[in-house]
Scaffold this motif. Structure first.
Motif, PDB file in Angstrom:
ATOM      1  N   ALA A  12       0.831  -1.209   0.000  1.00 42.15           N
ATOM      2  CA  ALA A  12       0.000   0.000   0.000  1.00 42.15           C
ATOM      3  C   ALA A  12       0.863   1.256   0.000  1.00 42.15           C
ATOM      4  N   GLU A  13       1.944   1.237   0.766  1.00 38.03           N
ATOM      5  CA  GLU A  13       2.847   2.393   0.799  1.00 38.03           C
ATOM      6  C   GLU A  13       3.510   2.599  -0.558  1.00 38.03           C
ATOM      7  N   ARG A  15       2.248   1.753  -3.441  1.00 41.09           N
ATOM      8  CA  ARG A  15       1.226   2.290  -4.356  1.00 41.09           C
ATOM      9  C   ARG A  15       1.065   3.798  -4.179  1.00 41.09           C
ATOM     10  N   ASP A  16       1.103   4.263  -2.938  1.00 43.37           N
ATOM     11  CA  ASP A  16       1.004   5.710  -2.687  1.00 43.37           C
ATOM     12  C   ASP A  16       2.187   6.453  -3.293  1.00 43.37           C
ATOM     13  N   ILE A  17       3.389   5.882  -3.134  1.00 41.11           N
ATOM     14  CA  ILE A  17       4.593   6.511  -3.691  1.00 41.11           C
ATOM     15  C   ILE A  17       4.488   6.575  -5.213  1.00 41.11           C
ATOM     16  N   GLU A  19       1.824   6.536  -7.092  1.00 42.27           N
ATOM     17  CA  GLU A  19       0.791   7.487  -7.503  1.00 42.27           C
ATOM     18  C   GLU A  19       1.329   8.912  -7.469  1.00 42.27           C
ATOM     19  N   SER A  20       2.083   9.234  -6.430  1.00 45.48           N
ATOM     20  CA  SER A  20       2.673  10.577  -6.337  1.00 45.48           C
ATOM     21  C   SER A  20       3.668  10.816  -7.465  1.00 45.48           C
TER      22      SER A  20
END
Length: 299
Positions: A12-13, A15-17, A19-20
């Motif tokens: 999940a972390e 995926r956030d990176i 996306e940014s």
């Protein structure tokens, strides 16, 4: 910026990176010493490839841990056009890994700072690095290079690097600390510094130098105008007296530079003051790396 050290990153972390990265909202991504799966590393590389904002990428301390990851990073850098600083300090690249990475580095249009310290490189790796130094139509040429703690490089390899630095390099910062250079290599580097018009910082800490090297460097600083501002000689077998002499000469150059800058300012404010045709270069010394791209995340 996203800066994480020594953490085990979840999917999940990651995926956030990613996306940014794709949203072009990240200029600095540092994952030094983090643990992530092979699949997640691939996701990060694809995010790097798609990013148009990423200027600094720090994968220090073993992130690029195998040949498969080297290949994925190389593919990302072939597509990416924004990364200016790449940190791979402490990655077990070896010459074979650098050979896989080199085609992407050699055509990257923005890369100006590269940290390959403690990457288990040898003379073949140095040959590849020398090809990254001069600018050409495809790339800007490196301005900052770190090769700390690569004891597999021989005097032949260091000699090749010295020639490249002297000939066509635009390097401003060269960090060679904790390599077993010795006096012979230091002599070659002194010639390179005297020939270079751009090198401002040279780090030779813990490189096995003696008073013989210090005397050569002293003669260079004393008799040749260079761009050198900072020369680091700590943790060598060099007498305090010689180190002080070198420091004093660099300090004198700094004072002369400040005086010259004041005179230039005065002439700009008072254009009727006579100007001479002196074009003498000054030697100066400043503390730290200033606006160095490598200063922010050196390890």
């Amino acid at each position: 910026s996203i800066q994480i050290s020594g953490e085990t990153l979840s999917g999940a972390e990651i995926r956030d990176i990613c996306e940014s990265l794709r949203e072009n909202s990240v200029r600095l991504l540092s994952l030094r010493g983090c643990q992530l799966s092979e699949r997640d590393f691939g996701h990060v590389c694809r995010g790097v490839a798609e990013s148009r904002s990423l200027a600094q990428l720090n994968l220090n301390l073993g992130i690029v841990s195998n040949i498969n990851r080297v290949k994925q990073l190389a593919e990302a850098l072939k597509t990416n056009r924004s990364v200016q600083s790449l940190f791979l300090h402490g990655s077990p690249l070896t010459d074979a890994g650098l050979a896989l990475l080199n085609p992407a580095l050699s055509i990257h249009p923005s890369l100006v700072a590269l940290d390959l310290g403690d990457c288990m490189l040898g003379d073949e790796g140095i040959n590849l690095i020398c090809g990254l130094l001069p600018p050409d139509g495809a790339k800007s040429g490196l301005k900052e290079l770190t090769l700390s703690a690569n004891p597999g490089i021989t005097s032949k390899g260091w000699g090749r690097l010295a020639i490249a630095v002297a000939h066509s390099s635009q390097l401003r910062v060269l960090n060679l600390d904790y390599n077993p250079l010795g006096d012979q290599v230091a002599g070659m580097l002194a010639v390179a510094v005297a020939s270079s018009r751009t090198l401002e910082v040279l780090d030779l800490e813990g490189t096995g130098l003696t008073n013989q090297s210090a005397q050569t460097l002293l003669d260079m600083v004393e008799n040749y105008p260079t761009a050198l501002r900072t020369l680091i000689l700590a943790e060598n077998n060099i007498s305090p007296e010689l180190q002080q002499q070198i420091s004093d000469l660099l300090s004198e150059g700094e004072e002369e530079e400040e005086t010259e800058a004041h005179e230039v300012t005065t002439r700009e404010k008072n254009p009727w003051i006579c100007q001479n045709n002196s074009s003498s270069q000054m030697v100066l010394m400043t503390s730290g790396l200033g606006d160095s791209l490598l200063a922010e995340t050196e390890m």
